[in-house]
Design an enzyme around this catalytic site. Structure first.
Site, PDB file in Angstrom:
ATOM      1  N   ASP A   3       4.017  -4.323  -6.110  1.00 59.11           N
ATOM      2  CA  ASP A   3       4.432  -5.748  -5.404  1.00 59.11           C
ATOM      3  C   ASP A   3       5.974  -5.823  -5.308  1.00 59.11           C
ATOM      4  OD1 ASP A   3       1.780  -6.727  -4.954  1.00 59.11           O
ATOM      5  OD2 ASP A   3       1.843  -8.164  -6.759  1.00 59.11           O
TER       6      ASP A   3
ATOM      7  N   GLU B  97       1.010  -1.137  -0.186  1.00 58.86           N
ATOM      8  CA  GLU B  97      -0.098  -0.106  -0.010  1.00 58.86           C
ATOM      9  C   GLU B  97       0.841   1.361   0.075  1.00 58.86           C
ATOM     10  OE1 GLU B  97      -3.169  -0.233  -0.516  1.00 58.86           O
ATOM     11  OE2 GLU B  97      -3.229  -2.155  -0.634  1.00 58.86           O
TER      12      GLU B  97
END
Ligand SMILES: [Zn+2]
Length: 424
Positions: A359, A278
């Protein structure tokens, strides 16, 4: 029939056909893979869990097709069927000043829309989500949400519509440029205020308390040089068993939010890796990029509206008898999606690129293997399909398919070793 009526109908039919075709493909692909868990997930996802995810995906698609039909019928009624004009006449018959007649007209159309959407929304929550064991919304919460949503929509929507209609009347031929600026300021304000003022109307947010987890998270924030007004836990379990994490807000008001349902199923290091993902959306400037992209698209939209609102055929071809500013706004809002959907695969691809980047960032600053475990755990708990149709996914999905994400996070291993790792 006016040529633009034909163009609009053609675009609308094409859109409906493509959406239905993609949904059918998705259902077929998921059904075809229902009875075999993909090798890389077979150590952690049981055949029963995999079959449940398939059935859930198919049920959602079925409901999606029903919604497509209902929404299509409503759209045709509002435009060619004269629904917008009819509601406009009702608003005009009240006899209030023109600006408020316009606001009533626009809000009236949206009120009718939300009433018409109610049966399917209730069906989704109380029948479909219930059937798969996800629903935790009581009738009381559902009704309270509805009224809060309507009140908020009337308030925020009313202010915005009044401002735009005033600008349309009062600021000359370049009104669309002024209206666009108002829109940008308004959306920035709402984005900024959302976490502190609006989201708490619907959920409870409490600072993340768990001391061991807190320490881990503070260390991560420090490592990444990140300043946020906090990491919060949201009582998502009030409405559903689905778990998630997201970021919200702007500037000093930005927050990271974990659903309580997610926290309860992840280990501390997995929570850290999800948080790192995030954070990446902030650190890699995905948030400002999306805001600027949205601003550019809305500038094109307002420019187009500025031009269309001066063309007589725009009103007559779409079933509006009176050429009011409110009808121009409404016709635009309802006609544009029939054309703008061609952009959605591009926007989805852009979003998927950001997800891969986030990611990779999480793997660098936290633990990629643990992030992969966390993702698999979320897919399992949310009954997300592991085998989406490639074309459907390319068109619609904001996140890359599970296998592609997990493979990039666990790159150097063979599928068997990956399965063993995932099982560890
Ligand atoms: Zn993300």
């Amino acid at each position: 029939m006016h040529p633009f009526t034909v163009i609009f109908l053609t675009a609308f039919i094409l859109h409906s056909l493509v959406q239905t075709w993609l949904a059918m493909r998705q259902m077929k692909h998921v059904r075809d893979h229902r009875n075999a868990v993909p090798a890389e997930f077979s150590a952690v996802i049981t055949p029963a869990e995999h079959a449940k995810a398939a059935d859930y995906t198919v049920a959602k698609q079925r409901l999606g097709i029903l919604e497509l039909v209902v929404d299509g019928a409503i759209l045709l009624w509002l435009t060619l069927g004269g629904g917008i004009a009819w509601i406009g006449n009702l608003a005009a018959s009240i006899g209030i000043p023109p600006l408020w007649t316009g606001v009533t007209h626009v809000l009236g159309v949206f009120a009718v829309l939300s009433l018409l959407a109610l049966p399917l929304s209730a069906y989704r929550t109380f029948v479909m989500e219930q059937r798969f064991g996800f629903n935790r919304t009581t009738v009381g919460v559902f009704v309270a949400d509805l009224f809060k949503g309507w009140l908020l929509g009337a308030l925020l929507g009313g202010v915005m519509v009044a401002a735009v209609l005033w600008v349309m009347q009062s600021t000359g031929p370049y009104w669309w440029l002024v209206a666009w600026s108002v829109w940008i300021v308004f959306s920035l304000l709402v984005t900024w205020a959302w976490p502190r003022l609006i989201a708490p109307l619907f959920n409870k947010f409490s600072p993340l308390e768990n001391p061991a987890l807190r320490e881990r998270i503070d260390a991560l924030l420090e490592r990444c040089g990140f300043h946020a007004s906090g990491v919060f836990v949201m009582d998502g379990s009030r409405r559903s068993a689905h778990g998630n994490a997201y970021f919200t807000g702007l500037g000093r008001e930005k927050r990271i939010v974990f659903f309580d349902t997610l926290l309860s199923s992840l280990t501390p290091v997995q929570v850290e890796s999800v948080l790192a993902h995030e954070l990446a959306h902030f650190k890699l400037k995905h948030v400002p990029k999306r805001l600027i992209g949205g601003a550019a698209l809305s500038l094109v939209g307002f420019g187009l509206l500025g031009w269309l609102s001066r063309q007589d055929w725009f009103y007559t071809a779409l079933g509006a008898a009176s050429h009011t500013d409110a009808s121009a706004l409404l016709l635009f809002v309802f006609a544009v999606p029939a054309f703008a959907w061609v952009l959605s695969p591009l926007l989805a691809a852009w979003s998927r690129r950001h997800e891969f980047e986030a990611d990779a960032f999480a793997a660098r600053h936290s633990d990629g293997t643990e992030l992969a475990h966390a993702l698999v755990s979320m897919y399992k708990d949310n009954a997300s399909t592991l085998t989406p149709d490639p074309l459907y996914s390319a068109f619609h999905d904001s996140h890359p398919p599970p296998a592609a994400r997990v493979e990039r996070l666990l790159p150097a291993r063979s599928p068997d070793a990956r399965a063993a790792v995932a099982a560890a």
